[in-house]
Scaffold this motif. Sequence first.
Motif, PDB file in Angstrom:
ATOM      1  N   SER A  14       0.826  -1.205   0.000  1.00  0.00           N
ATOM      2  CA  SER A  14       0.000   0.000   0.000  1.00  0.00           C
ATOM      3  C   SER A  14       0.862   1.258   0.000  1.00  0.00           C
ATOM      4  CB  SER A  14      -0.904   0.018   1.235  1.00  0.00           C
ATOM      5  OG  SER A  14      -1.543   1.275   1.354  1.00  0.00           O
ATOM      6  N   SER A  15       0.413   2.256  -0.750  1.00  0.00           N
ATOM      7  CA  SER A  15       1.109   3.548  -0.746  1.00  0.00           C
ATOM      8  C   SER A  15       1.090   4.198   0.631  1.00  0.00           C
ATOM      9  CB  SER A  15       0.484   4.485  -1.778  1.00  0.00           C
ATOM     10  OG  SER A  15       0.746   4.025  -3.076  1.00  0.00           O
ATOM     11  N   LEU A  16       0.148   3.815   1.481  1.00  0.00           N
ATOM     12  CA  LEU A  16       0.116   4.366   2.846  1.00  0.00           C
ATOM     13  C   LEU A  16       1.361   3.999   3.643  1.00  0.00           C
ATOM     14  CD1 LEU A  16      -3.601   3.895   3.930  1.00  0.00           C
ATOM     15  CD2 LEU A  16      -2.397   6.030   3.436  1.00  0.00           C
ATOM     16  N   ARG A  17       2.041   2.955   3.196  1.00  0.00           N
ATOM     17  CA  ARG A  17       3.287   2.549   3.852  1.00  0.00           C
ATOM     18  C   ARG A  17       4.287   3.709   3.895  1.00  0.00           C
ATOM     19  NH1 ARG A  17       7.133  -2.485   2.112  1.00  0.00           N
ATOM     20  NH2 ARG A  17       8.818  -1.925   3.501  1.00  0.00           N
ATOM     21  N   TRP A  18       4.227   4.566   2.901  1.00  0.00           N
ATOM     22  CA  TRP A  18       5.177   5.675   2.791  1.00  0.00           C
ATOM     23  C   TRP A  18       4.546   7.012   3.171  1.00  0.00           C
ATOM     24  CZ3 TRP A  18       5.235   1.562  -0.671  1.00  0.00           C
ATOM     25  CH2 TRP A  18       6.393   0.799  -0.625  1.00  0.00           C
ATOM     26  N   THR A  19       3.622   6.982   4.124  1.00  0.00           N
ATOM     27  CA  THR A  19       3.019   8.221   4.617  1.00  0.00           C
ATOM     28  C   THR A  19       4.123   9.119   5.168  1.00  0.00           C
ATOM     29  OG1 THR A  19       0.982   7.065   5.172  1.00  0.00           O
ATOM     30  CG2 THR A  19       1.360   9.165   6.267  1.00  0.00           C
ATOM     31  N   PRO A  20       4.148  10.407   4.790  1.00  0.00           N
ATOM     32  CA  PRO A  20       5.183  11.312   5.307  1.00  0.00           C
ATOM     33  C   PRO A  20       5.151  11.385   6.837  1.00  0.00           C
ATOM     34  CG  PRO A  20       4.021  12.300   3.475  1.00  0.00           C
ATOM     35  CD  PRO A  20       3.266  11.053   3.826  1.00  0.00           C
ATOM     36  N   ASP A  34       9.053  14.270   4.798  1.00  0.00           N
ATOM     37  CA  ASP A  34       9.472  12.896   5.027  1.00  0.00           C
ATOM     38  C   ASP A  34      10.931  12.937   5.461  1.00  0.00           C
ATOM     39  OD1 ASP A  34       8.610  10.139   4.989  1.00  0.00           O
ATOM     40  OD2 ASP A  34      10.032   9.842   3.358  1.00  0.00           O
ATOM     41  N   CYS A  35      11.177  12.591   6.709  1.00  0.00           N
ATOM     42  CA  CYS A  35      12.527  12.665   7.284  1.00  0.00           C
ATOM     43  C   CYS A  35      13.360  11.481   6.803  1.00  0.00           C
ATOM     44  CB  CYS A  35      12.460  12.660   8.805  1.00  0.00           C
ATOM     45  SG  CYS A  35      11.461  14.012   9.456  1.00  0.00           S
ATOM     46  N   VAL A  54       9.161   7.180  -3.650  1.00  0.00           N
ATOM     47  CA  VAL A  54       9.039   8.298  -4.593  1.00  0.00           C
ATOM     48  C   VAL A  54       7.746   8.151  -5.399  1.00  0.00           C
ATOM     49  CG1 VAL A  54      10.049   9.415  -6.627  1.00  0.00           C
ATOM     50  CG2 VAL A  54      11.509   8.748  -4.703  1.00  0.00           C
ATOM     51  N   THR A  55       7.465   6.961  -5.862  1.00  0.00           N
ATOM     52  CA  THR A  55       6.235   6.721  -6.621  1.00  0.00           C
ATOM     53  C   THR A  55       5.002   7.040  -5.777  1.00  0.00           C
ATOM     54  OG1 THR A  55       7.310   5.037  -7.966  1.00  0.00           O
ATOM     55  CG2 THR A  55       4.900   4.966  -7.865  1.00  0.00           C
ATOM     56  N   ALA A  56       4.981   6.557  -4.542  1.00  0.00           N
ATOM     57  CA  ALA A  56       3.857   6.828  -3.640  1.00  0.00           C
ATOM     58  C   ALA A  56       3.734   8.320  -3.359  1.00  0.00           C
ATOM     59  CB  ALA A  56       4.022   6.049  -2.338  1.00  0.00           C
ATOM     60  N   HIS A  57       4.861   8.984  -3.177  1.00  0.00           N
ATOM     61  CA  HIS A  57       4.839  10.416  -2.857  1.00  0.00           C
ATOM     62  C   HIS A  57       4.401  11.262  -4.046  1.00  0.00           C
ATOM     63  CE1 HIS A  57       7.651   9.494   0.720  1.00  0.00           C
ATOM     64  NE2 HIS A  57       6.376   9.433   1.065  1.00  0.00           N
ATOM     65  N   LEU A  58       4.754  10.867  -5.252  1.00  0.00           N
ATOM     66  CA  LEU A  58       4.265  11.586  -6.434  1.00  0.00           C
ATOM     67  C   LEU A  58       2.741  11.489  -6.511  1.00  0.00           C
ATOM     68  CD1 LEU A  58       6.960  10.549  -9.046  1.00  0.00           C
ATOM     69  CD2 LEU A  58       6.524  12.877  -8.218  1.00  0.00           C
ATOM     70  N   GLN A  59       2.198  10.330  -6.194  1.00  0.00           N
ATOM     71  CA  GLN A  59       0.750  10.157  -6.174  1.00  0.00           C
ATOM     72  C   GLN A  59       0.120  11.007  -5.069  1.00  0.00           C
ATOM     73  OE1 GLN A  59       0.466   5.928  -5.688  1.00  0.00           O
ATOM     74  NE2 GLN A  59       0.885   5.513  -7.843  1.00  0.00           N
ATOM     75  N   LEU A  60       0.767  11.054  -3.908  1.00  0.00           N
ATOM     76  CA  LEU A  60       0.251  11.840  -2.783  1.00  0.00           C
ATOM     77  C   LEU A  60       0.261  13.331  -3.105  1.00  0.00           C
ATOM     78  CD1 LEU A  60      -0.777  11.786   0.150  1.00  0.00           C
ATOM     79  CD2 LEU A  60       1.620  11.977   0.870  1.00  0.00           C
ATOM     80  N   VAL A  61       1.319  13.806  -3.724  1.00  0.00           N
ATOM     81  CA  VAL A  61       1.407  15.217  -4.115  1.00  0.00           C
ATOM     82  C   VAL A  61       0.293  15.557  -5.104  1.00  0.00           C
ATOM     83  CG1 VAL A  61       2.815  16.884  -5.404  1.00  0.00           C
ATOM     84  CG2 VAL A  61       3.858  15.507  -3.593  1.00  0.00           C
ATOM     85  N   TRP A  63      -2.597  14.027  -5.420  1.00  0.00           N
ATOM     86  CA  TRP A  63      -3.887  13.914  -4.744  1.00  0.00           C
ATOM     87  C   TRP A  63      -4.148  15.080  -3.790  1.00  0.00           C
ATOM     88  CZ3 TRP A  63      -4.791  11.977   0.529  1.00  0.00           C
ATOM     89  CH2 TRP A  63      -6.149  11.848   0.828  1.00  0.00           C
ATOM     90  N   THR A  64      -3.131  15.434  -2.983  1.00  0.00           N
ATOM     91  CA  THR A  64      -3.324  16.476  -1.955  1.00  0.00           C
ATOM     92  C   THR A  64      -3.077  17.882  -2.477  1.00  0.00           C
ATOM     93  OG1 THR A  64      -1.019  16.348  -1.213  1.00  0.00           O
ATOM     94  CG2 THR A  64      -2.637  14.918  -0.096  1.00  0.00           C
ATOM     95  N   GLN A  65      -2.348  17.995  -3.592  1.00  0.00           N
ATOM     96  CA  GLN A  65      -1.915  19.285  -4.121  1.00  0.00           C
ATOM     97  C   GLN A  65      -1.089  20.064  -3.095  1.00  0.00           C
ATOM     98  OE1 GLN A  65      -5.042  21.440  -6.129  1.00  0.00           O
ATOM     99  NE2 GLN A  65      -5.849  19.565  -7.029  1.00  0.00           N
ATOM    100  N   LEU A  66      -0.305  19.316  -2.306  1.00  0.00           N
ATOM    101  CA  LEU A  66       0.611  19.902  -1.321  1.00  0.00           C
ATOM    102  C   LEU A  66       2.034  19.490  -1.681  1.00  0.00           C
ATOM    103  CD1 LEU A  66      -1.276  19.084   1.997  1.00  0.00           C
ATOM    104  CD2 LEU A  66      -1.095  21.323   0.879  1.00  0.00           C
ATOM    105  N   PRO A  67       3.000  20.382  -1.469  1.00  0.00           N
ATOM    106  CA  PRO A  67       4.393  20.000  -1.725  1.00  0.00           C
ATOM    107  C   PRO A  67       4.892  19.013  -0.672  1.00  0.00           C
ATOM    108  CG  PRO A  67       4.284  22.223  -0.843  1.00  0.00           C
ATOM    109  CD  PRO A  67       2.870  21.772  -1.047  1.00  0.00           C
ATOM    110  N   LEU A  68       5.790  18.147  -1.085  1.00  0.00           N
ATOM    111  CA  LEU A  68       6.413  17.180  -0.179  1.00  0.00           C
ATOM    112  C   LEU A  68       7.923  17.346  -0.294  1.00  0.00           C
ATOM    113  CD1 LEU A  68       5.404  13.575   0.486  1.00  0.00           C
ATOM    114  CD2 LEU A  68       7.791  14.073  -0.009  1.00  0.00           C
ATOM    115  N   TYR A  69       8.584  17.348   0.850  1.00  0.00           N
ATOM    116  CA  TYR A  69      10.039  17.485   0.887  1.00  0.00           C
ATOM    117  C   TYR A  69      10.649  16.338   1.657  1.00  0.00           C
ATOM    118  CZ  TYR A  69       9.312  22.272  -0.650  1.00  0.00           C
ATOM    119  OH  TYR A  69       8.943  23.386  -1.363  1.00  0.00           O
TER     120      TYR A  69
END
Length: 125
Positions: A14-20, A34-35, A54-61, A63-69
């Motif tokens: 699941s992409s939730l595995r990589w929740t920031p 994401d530390c 990275v794949t999960a985070h691209l999907q999250l960005v 979906w949420t329209q929020l930047p991820l670092y």
Amino acid sequence: MGEPVRLALHQTTSSLRWTPDLIAAQGQQVVLIDCKSRMTSQTSRRHAIERAAVTAHLQLVAWTQLPLYYVFDNLDLLTPHDALGLGQEGPRTTAGSGTPYLLVPATRASTFDRIFGTPDGLMAA
């Protein structure tokens, strides 16, 4: 997210595995963080990020329209787009999910102060 849920998700794809790790806000600006502790090679000076993350985070960005670092120990910053565009696939390891890592030269990262400002600048805002 509690530790039992985090451990259970670790056994899934699941992409939730990589929740920031963090959601941060300053005024109206909200970002996902994401530390990445101990994810920089001292010999090659490259930051490592799991390709699956990275794949999960691209999907999250998207979906949420929020930047991820991604924030590394030395406060270098990369985005999922940086990792995908600048990274080279590293060898597979048994660490983490077992997926390949993207290796990004530390010289290509932004600094924390450049993106978020200095503590003095934050106080004046």
